[in-house]
Design a protein around this motif. Structure first.
Motif, mmCIF file in Angstrom:
data_model
loop_
_atom_site.group_PDB
_atom_site.id
_atom_site.type_symbol
_atom_site.label_atom_id
_atom_site.label_comp_id
_atom_site.label_asym_id
_atom_site.label_seq_id
_atom_site.Cartn_x
_atom_site.Cartn_y
_atom_site.Cartn_z
ATOM 1 N N UNK A 1 0.906 -1.134 -0.052
ATOM 2 C CA UNK A 1 0.004 0.021 0.035
ATOM 3 C C UNK A 1 0.823 1.404 0.100
ATOM 4 N N UNK A 2 2.096 0.980 0.617
ATOM 5 C CA UNK A 2 2.739 2.490 0.853
ATOM 6 C C UNK A 2 3.668 2.666 -0.542
ATOM 7 N N UNK A 3 3.826 1.431 -1.423
ATOM 8 C CA UNK A 3 4.784 1.763 -2.436
ATOM 9 C C UNK A 3 3.917 2.114 -3.427
ATOM 10 N N UNK A 4 2.508 1.658 -3.523
ATOM 11 C CA UNK A 4 1.637 2.339 -4.450
ATOM 12 C C UNK A 4 1.355 3.747 -4.084
ATOM 13 N N UNK A 5 0.916 4.083 -2.956
ATOM 14 C CA UNK A 5 0.742 5.522 -2.468
ATOM 15 C C UNK A 5 2.054 6.336 -2.854
ATOM 16 N N UNK A 6 3.162 6.203 -2.670
ATOM 17 C CA UNK A 6 4.288 6.726 -2.995
ATOM 18 C C UNK A 6 4.456 7.046 -4.571
ATOM 19 N N UNK A 7 4.127 5.939 -5.377
ATOM 20 C CA UNK A 7 4.214 6.089 -6.876
ATOM 21 C C UNK A 7 2.972 6.950 -7.464
ATOM 22 N N UNK A 8 1.869 6.854 -6.863
ATOM 23 C CA UNK A 8 0.839 7.927 -6.963
ATOM 24 C C UNK A 8 1.337 9.267 -6.964
ATOM 25 N N UNK A 9 1.761 9.459 -5.786
ATOM 26 C CA UNK A 9 2.187 10.874 -5.210
ATOM 27 C C UNK A 9 3.216 11.559 -6.242
ATOM 28 N N UNK A 10 4.234 10.647 -6.818
ATOM 29 C CA UNK A 10 5.089 11.307 -7.653
ATOM 30 C C UNK A 10 4.805 11.113 -9.008
ATOM 31 N N UNK A 11 3.582 10.457 -9.500
ATOM 32 C CA UNK A 11 3.392 10.213 -10.933
ATOM 33 C C UNK A 11 4.319 9.273 -11.186
ATOM 34 N N UNK A 12 4.645 8.060 -10.666
ATOM 35 C CA UNK A 12 5.255 7.111 -11.288
ATOM 36 C C UNK A 12 4.686 5.889 -11.693
ATOM 37 N N UNK A 13 5.314 4.844 -12.323
ATOM 38 C CA UNK A 13 4.838 3.550 -12.546
ATOM 39 C C UNK A 13 4.902 2.770 -11.606
ATOM 40 N N UNK A 14 6.013 2.912 -10.472
ATOM 41 C CA UNK A 14 5.941 1.871 -9.339
ATOM 42 C C UNK A 14 6.904 2.479 -8.414
ATOM 43 N N UNK A 15 6.545 2.164 -7.046
ATOM 44 C CA UNK A 15 7.660 2.633 -5.785
ATOM 45 C C UNK A 15 7.972 1.394 -5.422
ATOM 46 N N UNK A 16 9.107 1.230 -4.527
ATOM 47 C CA UNK A 16 9.883 0.346 -3.956
ATOM 48 C C UNK A 16 10.427 0.940 -2.488
ATOM 49 N N UNK A 17 9.872 0.328 -1.339
ATOM 50 C CA UNK A 17 10.096 0.975 0.039
ATOM 51 C C UNK A 17 11.206 0.055 0.589
ATOM 52 N N UNK A 18 12.141 0.808 0.990
ATOM 53 C CA UNK A 18 13.356 0.376 1.822
ATOM 54 C C UNK A 18 13.361 0.729 3.503
ATOM 55 N N UNK A 19 14.297 -0.097 4.016
ATOM 56 C CA UNK A 19 14.400 0.221 5.362
ATOM 57 C C UNK A 19 15.212 1.399 5.649
ATOM 58 N N UNK A 20 15.715 2.176 4.732
ATOM 59 C CA UNK A 20 16.371 3.662 5.136
ATOM 60 C C UNK A 20 16.529 3.974 3.581
ATOM 61 N N UNK A 21 16.815 5.366 3.689
ATOM 62 C CA UNK A 21 17.085 6.211 2.392
ATOM 63 C C UNK A 21 18.418 5.665 1.969
ATOM 64 N N UNK A 22 19.460 5.183 2.734
ATOM 65 C CA UNK A 22 20.712 4.850 2.299
ATOM 66 C C UNK A 22 20.572 3.392 1.478
ATOM 67 N N UNK A 23 19.380 2.592 2.362
ATOM 68 C CA UNK A 23 19.416 1.347 1.747
ATOM 69 C C UNK A 23 18.773 1.590 0.119
ATOM 70 N N UNK A 24 17.897 2.431 0.104
ATOM 71 C CA UNK A 24 17.336 2.627 -1.384
ATOM 72 C C UNK A 24 18.403 3.207 -2.301
ATOM 73 N N UNK A 25 19.366 4.231 -1.940
ATOM 74 C CA UNK A 25 20.436 4.515 -2.651
ATOM 75 C C UNK A 25 21.317 3.358 -3.002
ATOM 76 N N UNK A 26 21.560 2.583 -2.053
ATOM 77 C CA UNK A 26 22.820 1.571 -2.309
ATOM 78 C C UNK A 26 22.241 0.241 -3.187
#
Length: 377
Positions: free
Chosen positions: A55-80
């Motif tokens: 639900x979070x990944x869907x909501x984030x993608x909707x807010x940014x106008x993207x195809x899909x979102x992926x949620x990670x344990x931290x911002x650093x984990x996402x960047x890595x």
């Protein structure tokens, strides 16, 4: 729908059990098969998927106008994880003023692995163009930058990246999707430390990557998220979904207060310079007006009498909290260079401020008395 509406509408749970208005938290790490071995609800194991994280990944993608979102344990984990999707021998272009953890990843983890990188002033398009190599695969934008609040022209840099056959990613943490949508300006990926404004209450650690389209990069990163396992936990996802509901109201109020604080500080004799893109004196003012709805709630100031004076100012505040991080409802202040350590490029007399939801007059009065009492005897 407008982002303010999406933040509420997209968050409505589909709870067949109780019809709950607030979504339930699903803490189970494993999910039952049917007698034929299938998974009727689509979930197998919590590392693979979870109702709250989905639900979070869907909501984030909707807010940014993207195809899909992926949620990670931290911002650093996402960047890595995004950097892991590159290959040894690839080249990354990154700003000369960026969150210090991002070049640390490149230098300490990925450079020995085979990635090369160049730091460049992202406000100088000719410098960006001339720094692109034949093997450049990713241009990483951070705008406003941390901690000098430089403003990069997202659309122009995305165009340069695509001309070179590279992907363009933007750290949109400071602006949030309420104030700036990099995917609409040509970026391929947006990163957020959702710990900050999206969570909004300084009580959850998480990060996200949002992709503009269904492509090779998305599928590669999605696979690495599954294998690597650095995913957002169910309760963290629930907290972030709750934070999204008030994101627009919080960020707009904080941005208006930050502008008032920046204007006050720009007139103060003890302040050498204010870094805030909402001031007409800021070098990136025109570009910020073009690509941002408001100029955000972060600002930094350089104190005229040097590093010791800056530390004294931070030591005298009463309403501001001396702490790292940003984006919460409380106003924070910190001497940034001492946080970043001996290799920092941040000016030694700089204080970084995250403006919260306190009244602007009270924050201004607090800074005024701190600047007065911090004068050397």
């Amino acid at each position: 729908m407008h982002p303010e509406t999406l933040a509420i509408y997209q968050n409505r749970p589909d709870d067949a059990n109780a019809g709950a208005v607030a979504p339930p938290i699903t803490l189970s790490t494993t999910f039952e098969r049917d007698a034929d071995g299938s998974f009727p609800h689509g979930h197998v194991y919590a590392r693979t998927s979870n109702p709250n994280r989905n639900a979070l990944e869907t909501a984030l993608a909707q807010l940014e106008g993207g195809f899909a979102g992926l949620a990670f344990s931290s911002g650093q984990a996402a960047t890595l994880t995004l950097l892991l999707a590159l290959r040894p021998g690839d080249h990354v272009l990154i700003g000369d003023d960026a969150y210090h953890g991002t070049p640390a990843l490149l230098e300490e983890l990925f450079h020995p692995w085979g990635l090369t990188y160049t730091r460049v002033d992202m406000t100088n398009l000719e410098a960006v163009r001339s720094s692109i190599h034949e093997n450049t695969r990713l241009i990483w934008i951070e705008t406003p930058s941390n901690p000098l609040l430089k403003i990069a022209d997202i659309q122009a840099i995305a165009d340069l990246a695509h001309e070179a056959g590279a992907w363009c990613a933007c750290d949109n943490t400071w602006a949030t999707p309420i104030l700036q949508r990099p995917l609409d300006l040509g970026c391929d990926v947006v990163m957020h430390s959702t710990t900050k404004y999206i969570g909004g209450h300084s009580d959850v650690l998480s990060g996200t990557l949002i992709f503009r389209e269904d492509n090779e990069l998305y599928h590669r990163v999605r696979r690495y998220q599954l294998i690597g396992g650095a995913v957002a936990a169910p309760f963290d996802s629930w907290l972030l979904l709750r934070g999204i509901k008030t994101l627009a109201t919080r960020v707009k109020t904080q941005s208006a207060t930050a502008r008032a604080v920046a204007e006050f500080l720009s007139r103060h004799p003890a302040v050498e310079v204010v870094h805030y893109p909402g001031l007409e004196s800021h070098p990136g003012f025109a570009i910020a007006q073009k690509q941002m709805l408001l100029c955000g709630a972060m600002l930094s100031v350089q104190i005229r009498d040097g590093a010791e004076a800056a530390v004294r100012v931070a030591g005298q505040v009463r309403i501001f909290t001396r702490a790292t991080s940003l984006g919460g409802i409380e106003s924070l202040i910190e001497h940034r260079a001492s946080v970043e350590g001996p290799n920092t490029t941040t000016p030694q007399n700089l204080l970084r401020m995250s403006i919260g939801l306190e009244h602007a007059d009270d924050l201004i009065a607090d800074l005024d008395q701190a600047l007065f009492h911090a004068k050397p005897l």
